[in-house]
Design a protein around this motif. Structure first.
Motif, short mmCIF file in Angstrom:
data_model
loop_
_atom_site.label_atom_id
_atom_site.label_comp_id
_atom_site.label_asym_id
_atom_site.label_seq_id
_atom_site.Cartn_x
_atom_site.Cartn_y
_atom_site.Cartn_z
N GLY A 109 0.84 -1.20 -0.04
CA GLY A 109 -0.15 0.19 0.04
C GLY A 109 0.87 1.46 -0.03
O GLY A 109 0.43 2.04 -0.56
N TYR A 128 -6.61 2.91 1.20
CA TYR A 128 -6.22 1.47 1.66
C TYR A 128 -7.21 1.17 2.86
O TYR A 128 -7.45 1.60 3.66
CB TYR A 128 -4.90 1.32 1.87
N LEU A 156 -0.14 -7.99 -6.54
CA LEU A 156 -0.74 -6.93 -6.01
C LEU A 156 -0.04 -5.75 -6.69
O LEU A 156 -0.51 -4.78 -7.03
CB LEU A 156 -0.40 -6.64 -4.80
N LEU A 174 -1.78 -3.16 -8.66
CA LEU A 174 -1.85 -1.38 -8.50
C LEU A 174 -0.93 -0.84 -9.49
O LEU A 174 -1.54 0.44 -9.60
CB LEU A 174 -1.15 -1.63 -6.89
N LEU A 202 -7.21 0.06 -2.44
CA LEU A 202 -6.98 -1.23 -2.37
C LEU A 202 -7.76 -1.84 -1.30
O LEU A 202 -7.81 -1.17 -0.04
CB LEU A 202 -5.44 -1.41 -1.90
N VAL A 212 -8.63 -4.10 -6.43
CA VAL A 212 -7.91 -2.91 -6.82
C VAL A 212 -8.94 -2.15 -7.86
O VAL A 212 -9.22 -2.65 -8.79
CB VAL A 212 -6.73 -3.18 -7.55
#
Length: 180
Positions: free
Chosen positions: A31, A47, A68, A72, A86, A104
């Motif tokens: 994050g 987040y 991720l 992202l 997220l 996402v």
């Protein structure tokens, strides 16, 4: 690296590296990377994690990070204004296993309806102009799909062209006490 990873996956030469790890730390680190990238572009990053998220899990931490970062990274790349989120939820949990649902979500360019069924194919992007404008190989979503499936999960996308996308995946993780 993406091409090598995809080649290993398709040749069934990639094995999962299972280990115990602290899930909140991994998510926080990912994050933070996404937040920095988003802020560099002038967009916001959110987040959100459900409070019932397990702390310790057993799984392939490296592959989870890779999935991720790919999703992202794309969300930030294809969002010029607005935000990227997220969202991590614990869907079901018992004494031995938990299932995570990770989304996402972005307010980016979105994906045309007719392209959505092909977005997880290798070397595929939403349109040819996206590759020229944003760069990239079109491998990130294909690798994410293959890794999620290798981990026993599923992946999908919902998108509205011109308004944004939600890439999501669901993966099972073992709780460490049950792994021994």
């Amino acid at each position: 690296n993406d091409i090598l990873d995809l080649s290993k996956i398709e040749a069934r030469k990639m094995d999962l590296e299972l280990s115990d790890f602290h899930l909140p730390d991994v998510l926080k680190t990912i994050g933070e990377i996404a937040r920095i990238r988003a802020e560099q572009k002038g967009i916001s990053f959110e987040y959100c994690v459900t409070p019932d998220l397990p702390k310790g899990v057993r799984g392939d931490e490296k592959r989870l990070r890779q999935i991720l970062l790919n999703l992202l990274g794309n969300a930030v790349k294809f969002t010029d204004r607005g935000k990227v989120r997220l969202v991590v939820k614990c869907e079901k949990s018992n004494n031995s296993q938990t299932s995570l649902h990770i989304s996402v979500i972005d307010t980016g360019v979105g994906i045309q309806h007719e392209v959505v069924p092909f977005i997880f194919e290798r070397f595929r992007q939403a349109d040819d102009s996206a590759q020229r404008r944003y760069g990239g190989t079109g491998l990130g979503t294909a690798i994410a799909r293959n890794l999620v499936e290798l981990m026993g999960g599923e992946i999908g996308v919902e998108s509205t062209y011109g308004k944004g996308s939600c890439f999501w995946f669901r993966i099972p993780l073992t709780l460490p006490d049950a792994a021994s």
